[in-house]
Design a protein around this motif. Sequence first.
Motif, PDB file in Angstrom:
ATOM      1  N   ALA A  34       0.821  -1.193   0.049  1.00 35.29           N
ATOM      2  CA  ALA A  34      -0.156   0.139  -0.070  1.00 35.29           C
ATOM      3  C   ALA A  34       0.743   1.351  -0.043  1.00 35.29           C
ATOM      4  O   ALA A  34       0.333   2.427  -0.507  1.00 35.29           O
ATOM      5  N   LEU A  35       2.006   1.007   0.552  1.00 36.57           N
ATOM      6  CA  LEU A  35       2.932   2.327   0.331  1.00 36.57           C
ATOM      7  C   LEU A  35       3.056   3.023  -0.937  1.00 36.57           C
ATOM      8  O   LEU A  35       3.596   4.141  -1.120  1.00 36.57           O
ATOM      9  N   GLY A  36       3.056   1.919  -2.006  1.00 36.70           N
ATOM     10  CA  GLY A  36       3.193   2.340  -3.176  1.00 36.70           C
ATOM     11  C   GLY A  36       2.159   3.269  -3.706  1.00 36.70           C
ATOM     12  O   GLY A  36       2.436   3.969  -4.972  1.00 36.70           O
ATOM     13  N   ARG A  37       1.071   3.485  -3.131  1.00 32.13           N
ATOM     14  CA  ARG A  37       0.085   4.514  -3.459  1.00 32.13           C
ATOM     15  C   ARG A  37       0.248   5.850  -3.034  1.00 32.13           C
ATOM     16  O   ARG A  37      -0.528   6.683  -3.298  1.00 32.13           O
ATOM     17  N   LEU A  38       1.060   5.984  -1.998  1.00 26.84           N
ATOM     18  CA  LEU A  38       1.325   7.306  -1.507  1.00 26.84           C
ATOM     19  C   LEU A  38       1.795   8.414  -2.490  1.00 26.84           C
ATOM     20  O   LEU A  38       1.040   9.415  -2.300  1.00 26.84           O
TER      21      LEU A  38
END
Length: 258
Positions: A101-105
């Motif tokens: 989910a960090l890739g969506r930041l």
Amino acid sequence: MTEILMLDRVSWGPPRHRDILKDVSLSVPRGQVVAICGANGAGKSTLLRLIYRFQRPRSGSVMLEGKDIWELSARETARIVAAVLQEQPTDFALSVRQIIALGRLPHRRGWGAAVSSPGLADAAIIDDALARMDLKAMSDRRFSTLSGGERQRVMVARALAQEPRLLVLDEPTNHLDIRHQLELMSLLRGLGLTVLTTLHDLSLAAEFADRVIVLHQGRLLSDGPPDEALSEAHLATAFNVRSRIDRSGSHPRFFFHL
């Protein structure tokens, strides 16, 4: 513009030390899969650091979609370029899903948005990345409990969740078993993204890359289709060994001797 990335006479070295990368120029069209090969210390990882905006070149310029990468903000760059590095965090108390989910930041309004509660669109993208990297069964496991190969697949999934147009990978097949190496390289070829990856395995480079760049002592030694760039003469120079290539099969086999 067909080129997503252009480097013009780029050099880099640490402060008060000689250049590690010297006068490198290249352009990369959209959708091309490029393997970067060379001996340890040839400048492969340094080249990638310039491309994902971790290091500023000492001279020359790095252009991303026609703009100097250092005129873009870190967030703007992260919306275009995703990087998968050799160094993997080991002390995260986050789950696999939370890491991905960090890739969506970069796509959210605020950097501080909680990774534990993505929106519906983000959740679908995260689920797709989990599925692509065969990670659904371990989505709730803590990242710190995974093997090296599993962690590598999570970091690739995080990069895919970033939805980049340029994917940069530093030795992505390290720690992966043979099956997952082949699956990863097949996945990279089928993404429709521009991909730049360093590879020690010349057989993988020859089989999956559209183009191979060979670095030697910080300079471009060869750049072209695998059959041309990975010639016996170029490999002998790059690795300081005698080389022989068997091209009788569907893919070349490489043999080296001191």
